[in-house]
Motif scaffolding. Structure first.
Motif, mmCIF file in Angstrom:
data_model
loop_
_atom_site.group_PDB
_atom_site.id
_atom_site.type_symbol
_atom_site.label_atom_id
_atom_site.label_comp_id
_atom_site.label_asym_id
_atom_site.label_seq_id
_atom_site.Cartn_x
_atom_site.Cartn_y
_atom_site.Cartn_z
ATOM 1 N N LEU A 47 -10.964 -46.862 -41.335
ATOM 2 C CA LEU A 47 -10.044 -47.185 -40.236
ATOM 3 C C LEU A 47 -10.744 -47.129 -38.881
ATOM 4 N N ASP A 48 -11.658 -46.144 -38.724
ATOM 5 C CA ASP A 48 -12.403 -46.030 -37.456
ATOM 6 C C ASP A 48 -13.270 -47.264 -37.216
ATOM 7 N N SER A 71 -10.385 -38.695 -48.163
ATOM 8 C CA SER A 71 -9.757 -38.936 -46.855
ATOM 9 C C SER A 71 -10.806 -39.289 -45.805
ATOM 10 N N ASP A 72 -12.039 -38.749 -45.949
ATOM 11 C CA ASP A 72 -13.108 -39.068 -44.989
ATOM 12 C C ASP A 72 -13.471 -40.554 -45.057
ATOM 13 N N LEU A 77 -11.486 -42.982 -45.985
ATOM 14 C CA LEU A 77 -10.375 -43.737 -45.396
ATOM 15 C C LEU A 77 -10.453 -43.701 -43.876
ATOM 16 N N LYS A 78 -10.752 -42.472 -43.351
ATOM 17 C CA LYS A 78 -10.851 -42.328 -41.892
ATOM 18 C C LYS A 78 -12.007 -43.179 -41.352
#
Length: 552
Positions: A271-272, A264-265, A267-268
């Motif tokens: 996106l960031d 998830s990190d 992916l974040k």
């Protein structure tokens, strides 16, 4: 494929092909061209009638504009198509005079037919017509009058003459003012100090609703786009405009690629970074000092959000032609990369605002300083009205442009054609040989214009033609027919004035078309291949053998 059979040439044509030769071919072509001329002849002059054209889909066009009528007519005859090409050429070069050119062309062929029946060879007729056309060109140069292009009243008379007889004639003073202001705004000085008018720099937008009197000229641009984000301002004064030909969104890679995300990190972070990239785009635009963005491509929702926060108006997917005109109107440069944008690339306008016109929202970029591109927003009660006003404005803009470029005009109302007929007849007396007959017939052919004006106005054409000839023989070169009173008056004093270019182009194009058609003595028409019903390939459905499916 040609061969010899007993000394006689044999031409091998495909089965079903048709061949028409000699006098029959000439007669067929001449009749087709005459039919086209007679179709538009009744539209000539201020009291000419309109035509209703209905296409195969049921779309209706109501107009008396010669170029539009000929464009909408579904014609198969090659000779008739040549006459339509004449109208297109005149429309492109001069903007008006299409009906005159086609009517004169048809009459030249009618007069040529009389000479052909007297066994005069087509090459003699075409030679005579060319001599007459050259003489007519010199006469037109002699009788033309210089126009003061700084005098708006003179220009208004010319613009009003163009629209006379059209549906929007009631608004001719109002529309002529708009046309003159628009053309003067985009006039540039070319090589050698020559004035150049490119009417493509006038953007015309049509909006159904309201009335013709609400048509307006925008000293800048009106584009049929709305602001992309509800949080953006609807009005900006002292606008600094960025013209961007690049997508304000995350670019896709040139090659096919996959990004495997295992946590998830990741992916974040992905996106960031995407958001940071788009934030940088918005920041870069803000740093340049722009407060209006016109983008030729898409704008991502995130970029829209940041631009809205900074109080910047943005519009996306603007047309390429609009972008080029915006550059000319505002003085801005079109940039292809957001990173390269600088303050020197920005265009300037006194006011940018979104306005609702009828049911649509439009963006107005106005109060531009010395704009080289302007917009006209046409209004009208119905689609037919708006279309007809657009056609009238097109003619007015082109004609005004011709006058500003050339500075020469002639009187209308059949005055020019009557003077040409008189002077060309005098010239024919100095010729020897059979060409003299063709030159005389040319003089008779151009008289079709005053004759048609009289017929369309409900007067006796022979009486009016006799009166016109008498006036011109007395030296009244501007004497023409007043279509409303039937009197022979000075057309220049009456304000019926046309550009010299229109008349020259009409006569030259008519002669070119007539001579080309006259020189044809053999027409070979191949048979069209008949398509099967439903457009399917022969032999049933695609992929099947001839005769369809075989039996079990």
């Amino acid at each position: 494929m040609a061969g010899q059979l007993g000394g006689t040439p044999v031409l091998g044509l495909r089965e079903g092909s048709e061949r028409t030769r000699g006098r029959e071919a000439q007669s067929t072509n001449i009749n087709a061209a005459k039919a086209v001329a007679s179709a538009v002849r009744t539209t000539l002059g201020p009291r000419g009638t309109d035509k209703m054209l209905v296409d195969s889909l049921g779309n209706v066009v109501i107009t008396n504009d010669g170029a539009t009528i000929l464009k909408e007519m579904d014609i198969e005859s090659p000779a008739a198509k040549m006459m339509i090409e004449v109208a297109k050429t005149v429309d492109e070069v001069a903007g008006d005079g299409t009906t005159t050119a086609v009517v004169i062309g048809g009459e030249l062929l009618k007069k040529a037919e009389e000479l052909l029946e007297q066994e005069i060879h087509p090459s003699v007729i075409t030679s005579g017509y060319r001599l007459a056309a050259e003489r007519a060109r010199k006469v037109l140069e002699e009788i033309a009058t210089d126009i003061d292009i700084d005098n708006d009243e003179e220009l208004k008379k010319i613009a009003r003459t163009t629209i006379t007889g059209k549906f929007s004639e009631a608004y001719r003073n109002f529309l002529s003012r708009i046309a003159i202001k628009a053309v003067k705004a985009i006039t540039e000085t070319g090589h050698g100090g020559k004035r150049v008018v490119d009417t493509d720099n006038i953007n015309v937008e049509k909006k159904v609703g309201g009335r013709i009197g609400e048509t307006e000229l925008v000293q800048g641009m009106a584009i049929d786009k709305e602001v992309v984000h509800p949080g953006m301002p609807r009005k900006v004064e002292d606008a600094k405009i960025a013209l961007i030909n690049a997508a304000l969104e995350v670019k896709k890679t040139e090659t096919s690629a996959e990004v495997k995300v295992t946590s998830s990190d990741q992916l974040k972070g992905f996106l960031d970074e995407e958001e940071r990239t788009m934030h940088r785009m918005a920041e870069r635009i803000k740093e340049s000092g722009a407060n209006v963005v016109i983008c030729q491509k898409g704008i991502d929702d995130v970029v829209q959000h940041y631009l809205a926060k900074d109080g910047i108006i943005a519009v996306r997917r603007a047309k390429k032609s609009d972008m080029e005109k915006l550059g000319k109107a505002t003085g801005g440069k079109i940039v292809t990369a957001v990173d390269e944008i600088s303050e020197s690339d920005l265009g300037h306008a006194g006011l940018v605002e979104e306005r609702k016109i009828a049911e649509d929202k439009m963006l107005f970029i106005q109060e531009c300083e010395n704009p080289h591109a302007v917009s006209i927003v046409i209004r009208g009660g119905t689609e037919h009205v708006v279309d007809e006003v657009e056609r009238a404005l097109h003619d007015m803009l082109r004609v005004t442009g011709c006058i500003i470029e050339d500075g020469k005009a002639v009187a209308g109302g059949g005055a020019v054609e009557t003077e040409l007929a008189l002077r060309v007849r005098e010239y024919s007396a100095s010729l020897k040989g059979r060409e003299q007959l063709a030159v005389e017939n040319f003089a008779a052919a151009v008289e079709i214009i005053p004759r048609a004006l009289a017929e369309n106005s409900g007067f006796d054409p022979i009486d009016k033609l006799v009166q016109l000839k008498a006036a011109h023989e007395r030296g009244e070169k501007n004497a023409g027919l007043d279509a409303y009173t039937g009197k022979i008056v000075d057309m220049w004093q009456g304000g019926v004035i046309e550009p010299l270019r229109t008349k020259k182009q009409s006569v030259e194009s008519a002669v070119e078309a007539a001579t080309m058609i006259l020189r044809i003595d053999d027409v070979i028409a191949s048979k069209r291949e008949a398509r099967p019903a439903g457009g399917a390939p022969p032999g049933g459905m695609g992929g099947m053998p001839p005769g369809g499916m075989p039996p079990y």
